[in-house]
Design a protein around this motif. Structure first.
Motif, PDB file in Angstrom:
ATOM      1  N   GLY A  16      18.641  75.266 -10.323  1.00 26.32           N
ATOM      2  CA  GLY A  16      18.587  74.219  -9.320  1.00 26.32           C
ATOM      3  C   GLY A  16      18.346  72.839  -9.908  1.00 26.32           C
ATOM      4  N   SER A  17      18.218  71.877  -9.009  1.00 26.45           N
ATOM      5  CA  SER A  17      18.045  70.481  -9.414  1.00 26.45           C
ATOM      6  C   SER A  17      16.875  69.846  -8.679  1.00 26.45           C
ATOM      7  N   LEU A  18      16.282  68.861  -9.331  1.00 25.83           N
ATOM      8  CA  LEU A  18      15.272  68.012  -8.722  1.00 25.83           C
ATOM      9  C   LEU A  18      15.464  66.600  -9.250  1.00 25.83           C
ATOM     10  N   ARG A  19      15.043  65.646  -8.455  1.00 22.55           N
ATOM     11  CA  ARG A  19      15.052  64.259  -8.895  1.00 22.55           C
ATOM     12  C   ARG A  19      13.650  63.688  -8.769  1.00 22.55           C
ATOM     13  N   LEU A  20      13.069  63.333  -9.892  1.00 27.35           N
ATOM     14  CA  LEU A  20      11.746  62.721  -9.909  1.00 27.35           C
ATOM     15  C   LEU A  20      11.889  61.201  -9.837  1.00 27.35           C
ATOM     16  N   SER A  21      10.934  60.588  -9.160  1.00 26.70           N
ATOM     17  CA  SER A  21      10.870  59.130  -9.087  1.00 26.70           C
ATOM     18  C   SER A  21       9.500  58.666  -9.536  1.00 26.70           C
ATOM     19  N   CYS A  22       9.456  57.489 -10.103  1.00 29.38           N
ATOM     20  CA  CYS A  22       8.189  56.878 -10.490  1.00 29.38           C
ATOM     21  C   CYS A  22       8.244  55.410 -10.072  1.00 29.38           C
ATOM     22  N   ALA A  23       7.424  55.071  -9.106  1.00 32.01           N
ATOM     23  CA  ALA A  23       7.374  53.699  -8.610  1.00 32.01           C
ATOM     24  C   ALA A  23       6.224  52.963  -9.281  1.00 32.01           C
ATOM     25  N   ALA A  24       6.542  51.841  -9.891  1.00 29.12           N
ATOM     26  CA  ALA A  24       5.545  51.065 -10.619  1.00 29.12           C
ATOM     27  C   ALA A  24       5.137  49.828  -9.829  1.00 29.12           C
ATOM     28  N   SER A  25       3.871  49.485  -9.943  1.00 29.71           N
ATOM     29  CA  SER A  25       3.370  48.245  -9.355  1.00 29.71           C
ATOM     30  C   SER A  25       2.305  47.669 -10.282  1.00 29.71           C
ATOM     31  N   GLY A  26       2.140  46.358 -10.205  1.00 29.39           N
ATOM     32  CA  GLY A  26       1.132  45.709 -11.035  1.00 29.39           C
ATOM     33  C   GLY A  26       1.573  45.371 -12.438  1.00 29.39           C
ATOM     34  N   ILE A  27       2.831  45.658 -12.770  1.00 35.26           N
ATOM     35  CA  ILE A  27       3.376  45.300 -14.078  1.00 35.26           C
ATOM     36  C   ILE A  27       4.728  44.626 -13.885  1.00 35.26           C
ATOM     37  N   PHE A  28       5.114  43.848 -14.900  1.00 28.99           N
ATOM     38  CA  PHE A  28       6.444  43.269 -14.905  1.00 28.99           C
ATOM     39  C   PHE A  28       7.377  44.350 -15.438  1.00 28.99           C
TER      40      PHE A  28
END
Length: 119
Positions: A16-28
């Protein structure tokens, strides 16, 4: 305050498949090299994939041809598309941001998201 928030983990069957996300804040975001690491039970944390500020990518040999890392600088997000998942991919996946400025290393970790590959 810097935050890296992963999402998209879960339980998936082999193949199977999965898509991971990583949302960043507080950095350029756009000036940080972004990586995904993983840590399986009883094992050391290991680098899975990296995408540089210039968009170059590199992968651990075991995931080449199956995983794709990408980044969206407009939305401060890095992704890991995982296909043809195997039971040995089971691990906690972590997002990692790093840059070096004047010999000073700035690095940040997310809290991790569990990926379990099992039938």
């Amino acid at each position: 305050q810097v935050q890296l928030v992963e999402s998209g983990g879960g339980l998936v069957q082999p193949g199977g498949s999965l898509r991971l996300s990583c949302a960043a804040s507080g950095i350029f975001f756009s000036i940080y090299h972004m990586s995904w690491y993983r840590q399986a039970p009883g094992k050391q944390r290991e680098l899975v994939a990296i995408v540089t500020t210039g968009g170059s990518t590199n992968y651990q040999d075991s995931v080449k041809g199956r995983f794709i890392i990408s980044r969206d600088n407009a939305n401060n997000t890095v992704y890991l598309q995982m296909n043809s998942l195997k039971p040995e991919d089971t691990a906690v996946f972590y997002c990692y941001a790093r840059r070096v400025v004047a010999a000073t290393e700035l690095k940040y970790w997310g809290q991790g998201t569990q990926v379990t590959v099992s039938s």
